[in-house]
Design a protein around this motif. Structure first.
Motif, short mmCIF file in Angstrom:
data_model
loop_
_atom_site.label_atom_id
_atom_site.label_comp_id
_atom_site.label_asym_id
_atom_site.label_seq_id
_atom_site.Cartn_x
_atom_site.Cartn_y
_atom_site.Cartn_z
N THR A 1 -59.30 8.86 -14.72
CA THR A 1 -60.10 8.76 -15.94
C THR A 1 -60.71 10.15 -16.10
N TYR A 2 -62.02 10.25 -16.36
CA TYR A 2 -62.64 11.55 -16.22
C TYR A 2 -62.93 11.85 -14.75
N SER B 1 -60.65 3.31 -18.40
CA SER B 1 -62.10 3.51 -18.40
C SER B 1 -62.84 2.29 -18.93
N ASN C 1 -62.15 11.14 -24.21
CA ASN C 1 -62.47 9.87 -23.57
C ASN C 1 -63.95 9.82 -23.20
N THR D 1 -60.91 6.31 -30.37
CA THR D 1 -61.03 7.76 -30.33
C THR D 1 -59.74 8.40 -30.83
N HIS E 1 -57.91 5.86 -21.55
CA HIS E 1 -58.90 5.14 -22.34
C HIS E 1 -59.01 3.68 -21.89
N SER F 1 -56.11 5.86 -30.46
CA SER F 1 -56.38 5.07 -29.26
C SER F 1 -57.48 4.06 -29.55
#
Length: 745
Positions: free
Chosen positions: A552-553, A535, A143, A139, A532, A503
């Motif tokens: 993470t998210y 995750s 993410n 990416t 990243h 990334s």
């Protein structure tokens, strides 16, 4: 792996997925051929096959928990229909005494169009900058892809979300289990399909899926521009390449926004079917047309509901404008359009609660991060960077372009009232849709950027093809002469954006999937310092319980008793012990969570203090570290001499609050509420809490301090450019033997 090996590794799942969807799509086209005629296009066949597959898969998952249930029956039915078609075609050619190789070539020519080869080249050009990475995740910033891959893993688990959450008991697992049952089900189904038929894990399928979707997009747009506007494949290629390689839509590709790319590709196929398909003037013909368009439309809606709805006004106007290019088609398709809309609603019905949840989640609260509003140069692929000279200048430039186009349209078509009005109609619809998005979310916003990507990718190619079709003689030659260097420049600018992919998940992390040392663990904690890697690692590792301790998210979760997965280069620090080097990049280690005598300083002067933090903590500052969520953790081990006594813990920090917006901070230790305090300012404060001996002994000297708040606030609400959500800022934590003078529980 070398470049050639990566090419073959990527091509394998891409071809398997493409062949399956094409077979199903062509079978449907053959079955409906007596009522419906579609242009030759593998991309259109692929979109029909995708819709006919992922929609039943989503239904099957929701009803039975087994998403793959309809895949084999669909494949077998498609194979039977396809074989019957080939046999009949072969018989016809045999009567003409055609050579076998000619029969094969003729059969293939009935399936693929010359534009499909151009579409394949265009798709490969975009993917070329990332092919060298191989089968991995990459990416340029966001993410999102791990969330798609995680949703696919939830669907592929034997007992669905419940099975997934037995291994992922943290906030990361809860977030993915929730997302798998509410967000973008058609993309999840596509990943599951590709993974199951290829044997490649979902988190390694980003590049193959992107390749298939981009082929679908280019194939559809090339057919639309060449067939509807009656221009050559070369002219159609220029009309498509110039805008689609623009930095705005191409940035969605390199940002690994697979849901947005899927929705745009399917929408391109949808409008192509609407604009170029024809059916018999019967109820059966209208029904056949509605079935094909409805399958593609419902799949597009389920790929990114908010993007499709947010662009709905523009896309509806575009479909009407395309139909009006051939008035006979418009009148003939009125009934079919109504049936198609009804079918899309029926097919989307079982997912409407998911779509509503997604829409509510993404249309309320914070609007999203800022991206500068693009200039009109982006519409023809000539904007080099995702920056502009300023919002006012960009808006003024767009207004000038729209007014100029409207004036030229009015002057060029003085005797063709219908054409003049339909052209103004599409311009007005685009302007209104843009205004709605811009006024609601802001012009320099991610939501506006997404909408603009849809406009450039889907509206600009047919508009440019329309302009070329209206030019004659030397004017057309002059336009093509200008378009050629524009196309070359657009390709160069667009593919150069691939260098923004910074990334990339290394192969060393993916190899840990089969590492017996990890598989033997009952629990493992992930602390890689990178959103990243954290995750993807959570999806790769095959230990008993996997806990992501950093953001993470989802917020990070306090660690379990298992070892930590860390970067091997970090393990030379004294805080790490029991180090097991897994490969050149990663290692397993225990982390010493015993604080130094005197306490823990959480400022930038003590970067090692980050090891105590889990949850959502921002980068440390000169005074301390802000937390940014409702639950944020400090985990530590008390020295043995404090295991059998009351302990006084002092938190020195500040809450983000003022007299208009107070913050209530609750302190829980090992799940027990020990203190509640209300803050009305951001001044530094000291909070002393006594930890009872029984509480310490129940945790065997291990403390998990949970700093809770109900309502993190953003400085941007008070005029600051800082959009972070801030709760409590921790400067220092001190531990000493208790003296009973702390705050009472």
């Amino acid at each position: 792996m070398g470049f050639v090996s990566n090419v073959f590794a990527i091509a394998y799942p891409a071809l398997l997925l493409g062949i399956y969807m094409i077979a199903v799509g062509l079978a449907i086209e053959i079955a409906l051929s007596g009522q419906l005629k579609l242009p030759r296009s593998l991309g259109i066949a692929m979109a029909i096959g995708a819709g006919a597959t992922v929609i039943p898969m989503a239904f099957a998952y929701r009803l039975t928990g087994d998403a793959m249930l309809p895949v084999l029956p669909l494949g077998v039915a498609a194979l039977i229909i396809f074989l019957i078609y080939l046999i009949n075609s072969g018989r016809i050619l045999l009567r003409n005494r055609t050579a076998p190789w000619q029969r094969i070539a003729a059969g293939f020519s009935r399936l693929a169009a010359p534009s499909d080869f151009i579409a394949a080249i265009a798709a490969v050009l975009i993917i070329l900058p990332v092919i060298g990475f191989g089968l991995t995740s990459w990416t340029s910033g966001t993410n999102d892809f791990p969330s798609y891959a995680g949703s696919a893993q939830v669907w592929m688990s034997e007992a669905g979300a419940s099975d997934f959450m037995t291994r992922h008991t943290d906030a990361f697992g809860a977030g993915l289990a929730n997302r798998a049952n509410s967000e973008k089900p058609m993309v999840t189904a596509l990943l599951v399909l590709a993974s199951e038929i290829s044997g490649v894990p979902p988190y390694q399928l980003l590049t193959p899926i992107m390749l298939v979707l981009l082929f679908m997009l280019f194939s559809a747009l090339l057919i639309l521009c060449s067939k509807l506007f009656m221009i050559s494949n070369f002219s159609a290629t220029l009309a498509v390449i110039i805008p689609t390689f623009s930095i705005v839509p191409i940035s969605r590709v390199y940002d690994a926004q697979i849901g947005q790319v899927a929705a745009v590709a399917l929408l391109a196929c949808f409008i192509t079917v609407i604009g170029t398909g024809s059916s018999r003037k019967t109820w059966g013909g209208s029904a056949a047309f509605a079935v094909v368009a409805g399958l593609i439309g419902a799949a597009a809606l389920g790929s990114n509901f908010t993007l499709a709805i947010g662009s709905g006004l523009m896309l509806s106007a575009l479909a009407i404008w395309l139909l009006l290019q051939r008035p006979g088609n418009f009148r003939r398709h009125l009934l079919a359009a109504g049936m198609c809309a009804a079918l899309i609603l029926i097919l989307s019905g079982p997912m409407l609660d998911w779509y509503y949840f997604s829409y509510h989640l993404q249309s309320t609260g914070e609007a999203g991060f800022d991206i500068p509003f693009a200039s009109p140069l982006a519409a023809i692929g000539q904007q080099v960077f995702l920056v502009s000279s300023g919002l006012k200048q960009a808006l003024l430039s767009w207004c000038i372009v729209f007014v100029t186009v409207a004036a030229i349209n009015w002057a060029v078509f003085p005797y063709y009232g219908r054409e003049r009005i339909t052209n103004i109609f599409i311009l007005v619809a685009v302007a209104i849709n843009a205004s709605i998005i811009g006024l609601k979310f802001g012009w320099n916003n991610y939501a506006m950027h997404k909408w603009l990507g849809v406009f450039i990718a889907l509206c600009m190619p047919p508009i440019l093809a329309y302009i070329i079709s209206r030019l004659r003689g030397r004017w057309r030659i002059a336009a093509i002469s200008i378009a050629v260097p524009l196309a070359v420049s657009s390709i160069a600018i667009g593919t150069q954006r691939g260098s923004s992919v910074t990334s990339v998940i290394p192969q060393d992390l993916l190899d840990l999937q089969d590492d017996a040392r990890i598989s033997a663990l009952d629990a493992i904690n992930i602390k890689l310092g990178n959103i990243h890697e954290n995750s993807i690692a959570a999806l790769v590792l095959n230990s008993g319980v996997v806990t992501v301790t950093e953001q993470t998210y989802a917020s990070g979760t306090s660690p379990t008793n298992g070892p930590f997965l860390v970067h091997a280069e970090q393990t030379s620090s004294k805080q790490y012990s029991n180090v097991i080097k897994l490969n050149d990049t990663y290692a397993l280690a225990s982390i010493d969570d015993t604080p130094d005598e005197g306490g823990i300083d959480f400022s930038t002067d003590n970067p090692d203090a980050r090891r105590f933090l889990s949850g959502k903590w921002y980068e440390s500052e000169s005074w301390g570290t802000w937390s940014g969520d409702k639950d944020n953790y400090v985990s530590l081990d008390l020295p043995p001499n404090l295991h059998n006594t009351d302990v006084a813990m002092t938190l020195i920090g500040r809450a983000f609050a003022n007299d208009k917006a107070a913050q209530t901070i609750r302190i829980l230790v090992n799940g027990v509420l020990l203190s509640t305090k209300n803050y009305t300012n951001t001044e530094m404060d000291s909070l002393k809490i006594v930890l009872p001996r029984d509480l310490i002994q129940s945790g065997e000297g291990r403390l998990t301090v949970d700093i809770q708040t109900d309502n993190p606030l953003s400085p941007s609400a008070f005029g600051s450019p800082d959009k972070r959500l801030l709760a409590f800022g921790l400067a220092r934590l001190e531990i000493e033997a208790g003296d009973k003078n702390g705050t009472a529980p």
